[in-house]
Scaffold this motif. Structure first.
Motif, short mmCIF file in Angstrom:
data_model
loop_
_atom_site.label_atom_id
_atom_site.label_comp_id
_atom_site.label_asym_id
_atom_site.label_seq_id
_atom_site.Cartn_x
_atom_site.Cartn_y
_atom_site.Cartn_z
N ALA A 151 0.85 -1.19 0.00
CA ALA A 151 0.00 0.00 0.00
C ALA A 151 0.88 1.23 0.00
CB ALA A 151 -0.91 0.01 1.22
N ALA A 152 0.41 2.24 -0.68
CA ALA A 152 1.16 3.50 -0.69
C ALA A 152 0.17 4.64 -0.85
CB ALA A 152 2.18 3.52 -1.82
N GLY A 153 0.50 5.77 -0.27
CA GLY A 153 -0.41 6.90 -0.36
C GLY A 153 0.30 8.23 -0.24
N LEU A 154 -0.37 9.25 -0.71
CA LEU A 154 0.14 10.62 -0.61
C LEU A 154 -0.95 11.50 -0.03
CD1 LEU A 154 1.84 10.98 -4.12
CD2 LEU A 154 3.02 10.81 -1.91
N THR A 155 -0.57 12.44 0.79
CA THR A 155 -1.53 13.36 1.40
C THR A 155 -0.96 14.77 1.40
OG1 THR A 155 -2.31 11.63 2.89
CG2 THR A 155 -2.83 13.88 3.52
N ARG A 156 -1.82 15.72 1.12
CA ARG A 156 -1.43 17.11 1.31
C ARG A 156 -2.59 17.84 1.99
NH1 ARG A 156 -3.71 21.56 -0.13
NH2 ARG A 156 -1.76 22.52 -0.82
N ALA A 157 -2.25 18.83 2.76
CA ALA A 157 -3.29 19.62 3.43
C ALA A 157 -2.73 20.98 3.76
CB ALA A 157 -3.76 18.92 4.70
N LEU B 212 7.88 -7.19 7.16
CA LEU B 212 7.04 -6.00 7.33
C LEU B 212 7.90 -4.77 7.15
CD1 LEU B 212 4.38 -4.65 8.20
CD2 LEU B 212 5.11 -4.90 10.57
N GLY B 213 7.51 -3.95 6.21
CA GLY B 213 8.23 -2.69 5.99
C GLY B 213 7.26 -1.53 5.99
N PHE B 214 7.66 -0.48 6.62
CA PHE B 214 6.79 0.70 6.70
C PHE B 214 7.65 1.95 6.54
CE2 PHE B 214 4.93 3.99 9.62
CZ PHE B 214 3.93 4.38 8.75
N GLY B 215 7.25 2.79 5.65
CA GLY B 215 7.98 4.04 5.45
C GLY B 215 7.03 5.21 5.52
N PHE B 216 7.53 6.29 6.04
CA PHE B 216 6.68 7.47 6.21
C PHE B 216 7.55 8.71 6.06
CE2 PHE B 216 4.90 10.91 8.71
CZ PHE B 216 3.58 10.92 8.28
N GLY B 217 7.04 9.68 5.35
CA GLY B 217 7.76 10.94 5.22
C GLY B 217 6.80 12.11 5.27
N ARG B 218 7.22 13.17 5.89
CA ARG B 218 6.34 14.34 6.01
C ARG B 218 7.18 15.61 5.97
NH1 ARG B 218 2.95 14.47 11.30
NH2 ARG B 218 1.52 13.16 10.12
N VAL B 219 6.71 16.55 5.20
CA VAL B 219 7.27 17.90 5.23
C VAL B 219 6.13 18.82 5.63
CG1 VAL B 219 8.32 19.74 3.88
CG2 VAL B 219 8.91 17.37 3.40
N ALA B 220 6.33 19.61 6.65
CA ALA B 220 5.21 20.38 7.18
C ALA B 220 5.68 21.68 7.81
CB ALA B 220 4.45 19.56 8.23
N ASP C 57 0.61 23.78 6.82
CA ASP C 57 0.48 22.87 5.68
C ASP C 57 1.33 21.62 5.88
OD1 ASP C 57 2.70 24.91 5.25
OD2 ASP C 57 3.23 23.34 3.81
N LEU C 58 0.97 20.58 5.18
CA LEU C 58 1.79 19.37 5.21
C LEU C 58 1.71 18.65 3.88
CD1 LEU C 58 0.16 16.42 5.43
CD2 LEU C 58 -0.34 17.24 7.69
N HIS C 59 2.78 17.94 3.57
CA HIS C 59 2.82 17.02 2.44
C HIS C 59 3.43 15.75 2.98
CE1 HIS C 59 2.66 21.01 0.60
NE2 HIS C 59 2.11 20.43 -0.44
N GLN C 60 2.77 14.66 2.81
CA GLN C 60 3.31 13.43 3.37
C GLN C 60 3.01 12.24 2.48
OE1 GLN C 60 1.30 13.39 7.19
NE2 GLN C 60 -0.11 11.80 6.53
N GLY C 61 3.81 11.23 2.65
CA GLY C 61 3.62 9.99 1.91
C GLY C 61 3.92 8.81 2.79
N HIS C 62 3.35 7.67 2.45
CA HIS C 62 3.60 6.47 3.25
C HIS C 62 3.59 5.25 2.36
CE1 HIS C 62 -0.89 6.71 3.21
NE2 HIS C 62 -0.76 5.41 3.02
#
Lengths: 438, 680
Positions: B202-208, B258-266, B236-241
């Motif tokens: 699974a992968a996703g992108l979010t911005r707010a 199990l691998g999990f990655g997360f990144g956020r610029v805010a 504001d934030l931009h993030q992906g997982h």
């Protein structure tokens, strides 16, 4: 199980109706001293004392006077002006948010508030860390703004390192400031690499950082800390100390005096029986109290020029305690000052408790008057020369906190004699940290 | 101080109307009789699925939930005793207090991988998207040794989604305050009950923008003449997982990766009263774990043995930029904080007899942390911390009379050796901290009659101060090098029951607890505008918690939770930010199939928090009680292949604040769509 859902909804509704009710301010005529009690943890209370230092109102103003959405009033780092506007006014300076509040004691009301570091045109926020307020007349007061603005493009009224004018009757900022950044200087600082070894030197700006304000005749003496920026509050490096003298009516600097061999000289105090003289307290380097610690008696003449009358430098008195904090002049060359004790950072053991000394700047004699049970326990004292009344806040120790002030009687040239302990707002568990005459 | 009275609340009428609607809805649901989606219309909390019946644990299934864009914090309100604590809108720091404990008293696991660092600072739950989770399990007080970290508050176990079907799915979310998010996932699993490789990605992108509106008082709380409505800036934030969870049958067990990655610029907006317009944060985290699990049942049905070998690594990189000294106390900041952690554990249990199982585990963890501060004159060497832990647990279980019983005594010993380094007051401080501590737990449960379980437990916990508490972060958090370890003792007593009668099925839990903490560390506001950890000495927290999960009819489901707390420090003051009563009520209506609509769901949530103090001295007024109403609808179309959700959070725009000075975003509208396509 049968539950009436509408009834459950109403029960929840009843819970949600619980609204805290602010404690209204009460009229407090006749107050002569104000005591600042705080835990440095988000709560400060101001109690009022009468002329004989009897408590007339415990926690007269506290965070419970309002319940706003964004922050708690009187929450943190609250200071009072060195010189009060009048005995019917109380002024608080909330340093960390840059807000001055003017209270009417006789009516028990807020006259107004002013944030002294706000400009909608600024591209970045600025915390000015205001230190002191001096009231010139009904329509003019000055506030000393300690912090320089890190934004080089900040509007002029947000540049800091200055005295900013405001109208205390309307709590409105005026278009006038006294820029003190001309007294910025540089110091050489050592870089340390990750092995703990020296890694070259850098030249850093020691900003003027105006702090306390004390009148001398028609002029105003401004204590200048002259410290660098630092990630750790106590990790400043200091240039040689300095005071500036300003004409508060004209809004001009008339003189500046470098205090050779002394540092961190932000605190200035009036002398009761000598209106043209002030005491300057130089705390020295926080990490090494002593070598650049000292006290001075200054005279300011009618032209606004300052000169040193007496000088008590710790370096000249072997074995003397570094007593240059929380000063109250007793008149002439005598004063009381606190030597703050030390705490071992890891064990929390209070290695040396705070002590209050009587110091004669002329003779250099230092006499122990009081030893607290704890460190960082004794606070800013106040002296009423007309009644010979000296009040000294004491927080006791961590294990045995106390809440109030020591009362001393001062008669003639004799050393002050202790005359009991006044409990102040003990129910709040906030320790008294400063007392000011109104 | 703090006297209160009851006055009319502005949302009284809407709430009363809601109460009436509840009654009407109840009646309507009883009248309905159409079919529902069997797999999704069930009580979502499954007590049997937690590690131990004697534990004070609640599991919340994340499958088929009706709300759009839920966060882990949104889910935790359904767990009695757990309270999510937020500092703003989406992406702001979110953590949880369990049974009134501090935020860093809770350990967070991803499956069995520790997400909380060995450093034991509070974990930011906003960095784990709830869409990646299959369920959330909360252990209050002591946890069974298989999961225990010796925590004072408890353990939150986030169980990642596991591939159970062969499908592709994609979803998008649109919401208030500039929220836009998209996520895609794939799952490959053996058909039916077969065994074979499973893989979920699974992968996703979010911005707010996070630019919610608020009434700003210009910091002059006593002067309303300069108040104005403003929008939150720099939030504001931009993030992906990304998540990868694969498993493979191997030698009678299962090998899983199990691998999990997360990144956020805010943006770092600061507190509302003292906003920051230029400060920024960047946060990157990667976790990778490889595990081998094996479990065998004995002929009698009890567990013969189980084994887990686990190795994991964690990388963290966080930076904070405050170039114009908007947040820093006295100086600008350009700080980078890098963390590298390796963790391994071996755990096994053997059913010695049909009524006795012994479990033992050993774990090792090594953490290295490097901090670079561009504006510091003192280069800080890396800090390292290594932790060795071992634990033993006995489980006696069986039948007694007509019921079942279980006894679980356990001991866990942890040795920590840390070489720390930080700049304190302008000097380099390099303390070495060594500590060995044992924590104990004893739990007992009995099921005298089917459906009713009585349990009790006593546990001790301990926590060393974190690097964050000792040395601060150079900006919002001030350090305190005088802190020592906290130690706790906790006791609880509980009754849980499950029953079904006709269409009615319910699970009710009722628990009482006492937690005593020595040298409790709480974060308070310092006189320099920072949050600073302070030791309050001895404190105790007593409480009652109750939970209800019910299917009232096939069309009306009900979830409720309530927690009552009584806390006190050594001076007799109430601990800060501990509402005496927190409640949650969530009725949900579920329709029968109607044309292409497989099911329509309508739900409402009422969350209340009673007042609480912000400062330890209780001198200020308590924060006003808060009531939040959330509502929404979800439609499952085409047999569940299309899911549409619309949610309005904080319907009446109560806004309110959580941790001091940090306003919540107020009314927020969220809409999401998710498409699933099963693969052949």
């Amino acid at each position: 199980m049968r539950v009436s859902l509408p009834a459950l909804g109403c029960a929840v509704l009843a819970l949600a109706c619980e609204e805290p009710v602010p404690k209204p301010l009460q009229p407090a005529p006749g107050a002569r001293f104000a005591v600042v009690s705080t835990n440095y943890q988000g709560a400060t209370a101001i109690s009022l004392l009468d002329a004989e230092a009897e408590v007339s109102a415990h926690a007269w103003a506290s965070p419970s006077i309002a319940n706003p959405d964004l922050r708690t009033p009187l929450a943190e780092d609250v200071a009072l002006p060195t010189i009060s506007a009048s005995s019917s006014r109380l002024t608080t300076i909330e340093r960390s948010i840059g807000v001055i509040t003017h209270f009417d004691l006789e009516r028990g009301a807020v006259i107004g508030q002013l944030k002294v570091d706000e400009n909608p045109d600024a591209r970045a926020s600025y915390d000015s860390n205001p230190q002191d307020v001096y009231f010139v007349h009904e329509g003019l007061a000055w506030v000393s703004r300690w912090a320089p603005n890190a934004d080089p493009e900040a509007p002029e009224d947000l540049r800091g390192t200055d005295l900013l004018a405001f109208d205390p009757s309307e709590m409105r900022q005026l278009d006038q400031r006294i820029d003190l950044s001309g007294f910025d200087t540089t110091v050489t600082q050592q870089r340390i690499d990750d092995d703990g070894d020296p890694d070259g030197e850098v030249e850093s700006t020691a900003y003027a950082r105006p702090s306390r304000l004390a009148p001398a005749g028609v002029h105003l003496v401004v204590g200048l800390v002259r410290g660098t920026l630092s990630l750790a509050f106590s990790g400043f490096d200091f240039a040689e100390g300095m005071v500036a003298v300003v004409d508060p009516v004209a809004g001009e600097v008339t003189d500046a005096l470098t205090l050779d061999g002394l540092a961190n000289c932000g605190d200035v105090y009036p002398v009761p029986d000598a209106p043209t003289r002030v005491i300057v307290a130089c705390i020295g380097d926080w990490r090494d109290l002593g070598p650049r610690t000292g006290l001075l008696l200054l005279e300011v003449d009618g032209t606004g020029s300052a000169s040193v009358v007496e000088r008590f430098a710790l370096a000249d008195h072997e074995g003397a305690a570094p007593s240059a904090q929380f000063v109250a002049s007793l008149g002439g060359t005598r004063l009381v000052a606190v030597a703050t004790g030390g705490t071992d950072a890891r064990s929390r053991e209070e290695a040396m408790p705070d002590a209050l000394f009587l110091i004669d700047l002329a003779s250099g004699e230092q006499t122990l008057l009081l030893e607290s049970d704890g460190t960082f326990a004794l606070g800013q004292p106040a002296f009423d020369s007309t009644r010979g009344l000296l009040l000294v806040p004491d927080a006791g120790s961590i294990e045995a906190p106390i809440f109030g002030l020591h009362r001393f009687r001062v008669e003639g040239d004799a050393p002050p004699t202790r005359d009991g302990f006044i409990e102040v707002a003990p129910g709040t568990t906030l320790a008294a940290r400063a007392v000011h005459a109104l | 101080m703090g006297s209160t009275t009851r006055t009319a609340h502005p949302i009284a009428l809407p709430l009363l109307a809601f109460g009436l609607w509840l009654g009407l809805a109840h009646g309507h649901a009883r009248a309905a009789s159409a079919q529902e989606l069997g797999a999704r219309a069930r009580v979502t909390q499954t007590p049997g699925a937690v590690e131990e019946p004697a534990a004070s644990a609640t599991a919340v299934s994340m499958d088929g939930r009706a709300a759009a864009a839920e966060s882990v914090g949104d889910v935790l309100v359904e767990v009695p005793g757990a309270r999510p604590v937020r500092t703003g809108s989406l992406g702001s720091f979110t953590s949880a207090s369990i049974r009134g404990a501090e935020l860093d008293h809770t350990s967070v696991l991803l499956g069995t991988l520790p997400l909380s660092g060995a450093d034991a600072a509070a974990f930011d739950l906003s960095t784990v998207p709830a869409s990646l989770l299959e369920r959330v399990v909360v252990y209050r007080g002591g946890a069974p040794v298989w999961l225990s970290q010796g925590s004072i508050g408890g353990v939150i176990q986030l169980q990642p989604r596991r591939a159970r079907t062969r499908e592709l799915s994609a979803g998008a979310t649109l919401g208030s305050h500039g929220l836009l998010a998209g996520e895609a996932s794939s799952a490959v699993a053996p058909a039916g009950a077969g065994t074979g490789p499973r893989l979920l990605t699974a992968a996703g992108l979010t911005r707010a923008d996070g630019d919610f509106e608020l009434r700003f008082d210009n910091a002059t709380a006593l002067d309303t003449s300069d108040d104005e409505l403003v929008r939150r800036d720099n939030a504001d934030l931009h993030q992906g997982h990304a998540l990868l969870y694969g498993s493979l049958p191997l030698a009678g067990g299962e090998l899983s990766l199990l691998g999990f990655g997360f990144g956020r610029v805010a943006g770092e907006p600061g507190s509302v009263a003292e906003p920051a317009l230029r400060a920024r944060r960047r946060n990157t985290r990667a976790v990778l774990g490889l595990a081998y699990d094996q479990e065998r049942a004995a002929p009698g049905g009890h567990r013969a043995h189980r084994l887990q070998l686990l190795a994991s690594g964690r990388l963290g990189d966080a930076s904070f930029s405050d170039p114009l000294r908007e947040i820093g106390v006295t100086a600008r900041s350009e700080r980078q904080d890098r963390t590298l952690e390796a963790f391994g554990r071996i755990a096994g249990g053997v059913g010695v007899t049909p009524f006795l199982e012994l479990t033992a585990l050993a774990s090792a963890r090594a953490e290295r942390r490097e901090v670079d501060e561009a504006f510091s004159l003192i280069a800080t060497p890396a800090s390292t911390r290594s932790t060795l832990a071992g634990a033993l647990e006995a489980r006696a279980h069986g039948r007694l009379g007509g019921g079942r019983y279980e006894l679980r005594p356990s001991v866990r010993v942890e040795h920590t050796d840390a070489e720390l380094a930080a700049e304190v007051f302008g000097d380099l401080t390099e303390p070495r901290v060594r500590d060995t501590a044992a924590t104990y737990r004893a739990a007992a449960s009995a099921t005298p009659v089917p459906g009713l379980t009585l349990a009790t437990s006593a546990a001790t916990g301990q926590r060393m101060p974190s690097l964050l508490e000792l040395f601060g972060d150079g900006a919002l958090i001030a350090g305190n090098v005088t802190l020592g370890p906290e130690r706790s003792r906790s006791y609880d007593l509980s009754a849980t029951t499950r029953f079904e009668a006709g269409p009615l099925a319910a699970r009710i839990e009722l628990r009482g607890f006492v937690t005593e903490i020595d040298d409790l560390v709480v974060f308070v506001r310092s006189n320099l505008g920072q949050q600073a950890p302070r030791a309050l000495g001895e404190a105790h927290i007593r409480g009652l918690e109750a939970g209800l999960q019910a299917r009232v009819t096939r069309h009306l489901h009900l979830s409720a939770a309530a927690t009552a707390l009584d806390s006190e420090d050594a001076l007799g003051k109430e601990l800060p930010n501990r509402p005496r009563l927190v409640t949650h009520l969530r009725p949900e209506l579920r329709s029968a199939a109607l044309g292409p609509v497989s099911q329509l769901r309508l739900f409402a949530e009422l969350d209340t928090l009673s007042s609480s103090f912000d400062d330890p001295s209780n001198t200020g007024l308590p924060k006003a009680a808060q009531l939040f109403v959330h509502t929404g609808a979800a439609a499952l179309l085409h047999g569940g292949r299309t899911e549409l959700r619309l949610t309005v959070r904080d319907l009446f725009d109560e806004q309110g604040s959580d941790l001091r000075g940090f306003l919540l975003p107020g009314r927020t509208v969220l809409a999401s769509v998710r498409l699933r396509e099963e693969l052949p």
